[in-house]
Design a protein around this motif. Sequence first.
Motif, PDB file in Angstrom:
ATOM      1  N   PHE A  28      42.207  36.655  34.304  1.00 51.86           N
ATOM      2  CA  PHE A  28      40.952  35.958  34.057  1.00 51.86           C
ATOM      3  C   PHE A  28      41.098  35.084  32.813  1.00 51.86           C
ATOM      4  CE2 PHE A  28      39.868  39.707  36.426  1.00 51.86           C
ATOM      5  CZ  PHE A  28      38.864  39.297  37.285  1.00 51.86           C
ATOM      6  N   HIS A  29      40.588  33.853  32.905  1.00 53.03           N
ATOM      7  CA  HIS A  29      40.528  32.940  31.757  1.00 53.03           C
ATOM      8  C   HIS A  29      39.048  32.742  31.462  1.00 53.03           C
ATOM      9  CE1 HIS A  29      42.117  28.944  29.862  1.00 53.03           C
ATOM     10  NE2 HIS A  29      41.664  29.796  28.967  1.00 53.03           N
ATOM     11  N   THR A  30      38.581  33.334  30.376  1.00 54.01           N
ATOM     12  CA  THR A  30      37.145  33.314  30.088  1.00 54.01           C
ATOM     13  C   THR A  30      36.697  31.943  29.571  1.00 54.01           C
ATOM     14  OG1 THR A  30      37.340  33.994  27.776  1.00 54.01           O
ATOM     15  CG2 THR A  30      37.285  35.759  29.442  1.00 54.01           C
ATOM     16  N   ASP A  31      35.398  31.761  29.545  1.00 54.32           N
ATOM     17  CA  ASP A  31      34.833  30.516  29.012  1.00 54.32           C
ATOM     18  C   ASP A  31      35.171  30.344  27.538  1.00 54.32           C
ATOM     19  OD1 ASP A  31      33.729  29.722  31.431  1.00 54.32           O
ATOM     20  OD2 ASP A  31      31.839  30.759  31.046  1.00 54.32           O
ATOM     21  N   ASP A  32      35.451  31.456  26.837  1.00 62.61           N
ATOM     22  CA  ASP A  32      35.828  31.400  25.423  1.00 62.61           C
ATOM     23  C   ASP A  32      37.324  31.131  25.236  1.00 62.61           C
ATOM     24  OD1 ASP A  32      33.213  31.906  24.687  1.00 62.61           O
ATOM     25  OD2 ASP A  32      33.523  34.082  24.551  1.00 62.61           O
ATOM     26  N   GLY A  33      38.065  31.015  26.321  1.00 65.51           N
ATOM     27  CA  GLY A  33      39.482  30.705  26.226  1.00 65.51           C
ATOM     28  C   GLY A  33      40.394  31.909  26.142  1.00 65.51           C
ATOM     29  N   GLU A  34      39.840  33.112  26.297  1.00 68.70           N
ATOM     30  CA  GLU A  34      40.671  34.311  26.246  1.00 68.70           C
ATOM     31  C   GLU A  34      41.246  34.599  27.635  1.00 68.70           C
ATOM     32  OE1 GLU A  34      39.202  37.398  23.147  1.00 68.70           O
ATOM     33  OE2 GLU A  34      37.460  36.736  24.310  1.00 68.70           O
ATOM     34  N   GLY A  36      34.701  38.584  42.227  1.00 69.13           N
ATOM     35  CA  GLY A  36      33.467  38.920  41.519  1.00 69.13           C
ATOM     36  C   GLY A  36      33.005  37.805  40.601  1.00 69.13           C
ATOM     37  N   TRP A  37      32.100  38.178  39.693  1.00 68.39           N
ATOM     38  CA  TRP A  37      31.495  37.218  38.782  1.00 68.39           C
ATOM     39  C   TRP A  37      31.975  37.499  37.364  1.00 68.39           C
ATOM     40  CZ3 TRP A  37      29.153  39.585  42.833  1.00 68.39           C
ATOM     41  CH2 TRP A  37      28.740  38.736  43.859  1.00 68.39           C
ATOM     42  N   LEU A  38      32.492  36.450  36.746  1.00 64.43           N
ATOM     43  CA  LEU A  38      32.980  36.539  35.370  1.00 64.43           C
ATOM     44  C   LEU A  38      31.852  36.128  34.439  1.00 64.43           C
ATOM     45  CD1 LEU A  38      35.379  36.854  33.393  1.00 64.43           C
ATOM     46  CD2 LEU A  38      35.925  34.448  33.844  1.00 64.43           C
ATOM     47  N   GLU A  39      31.538  37.014  33.487  1.00 65.31           N
ATOM     48  CA  GLU A  39      30.494  36.704  32.519  1.00 65.31           C
ATOM     49  C   GLU A  39      30.951  37.212  31.160  1.00 65.31           C
ATOM     50  OE1 GLU A  39      26.525  37.238  33.824  1.00 65.31           O
ATOM     51  OE2 GLU A  39      25.806  37.587  31.788  1.00 65.31           O
ATOM     52  N   GLY A  40      31.233  36.272  30.253  1.00 69.00           N
ATOM     53  CA  GLY A  40      31.775  36.657  28.953  1.00 69.00           C
ATOM     54  C   GLY A  40      33.114  37.325  29.147  1.00 69.00           C
TER      55      GLY A  40
END
Length: 120
Positions: free
Chosen positions: A28-34, A52-56
């Motif tokens: 997973f590549h989060t919206d924060d770049g992690e 699924g759904w990625l949130e944070g």
Amino acid sequence: MMIPVCRLADLPRGEVFRLDLDPPVSVFHTDDGELFAIDDTCTHQDASLADGWLEGSAVECPLHASAFDLRTGAVDGPPARRPVRTHEIVVVDGVIHVRLSTAARDLPPCVTVRVAGGPA
């Protein structure tokens, strides 16, 4: 063992890449770049967390909405009770690699039987 996944530039923020291993692993590549890597299968029932759904820094299972913390694999929301296994991410020369954990897998019973060579 490090497994190459894809170029970092090819995995936009908010997206996931599923490695077709047995059992599968999702990056997973989060919206924060992690970047995080976990076993792809929900520990509650056989469902792909990549769908699924990625949130944070959490992912919610598409089947029954169990939620998992991508940083630790811990359950953030039921009905799952057991954590998912996490894996180390290493980026080398712009390429994402996964170093698979040697910890025991925590898979739902139907997947555990299949991985062990039993009926699908």
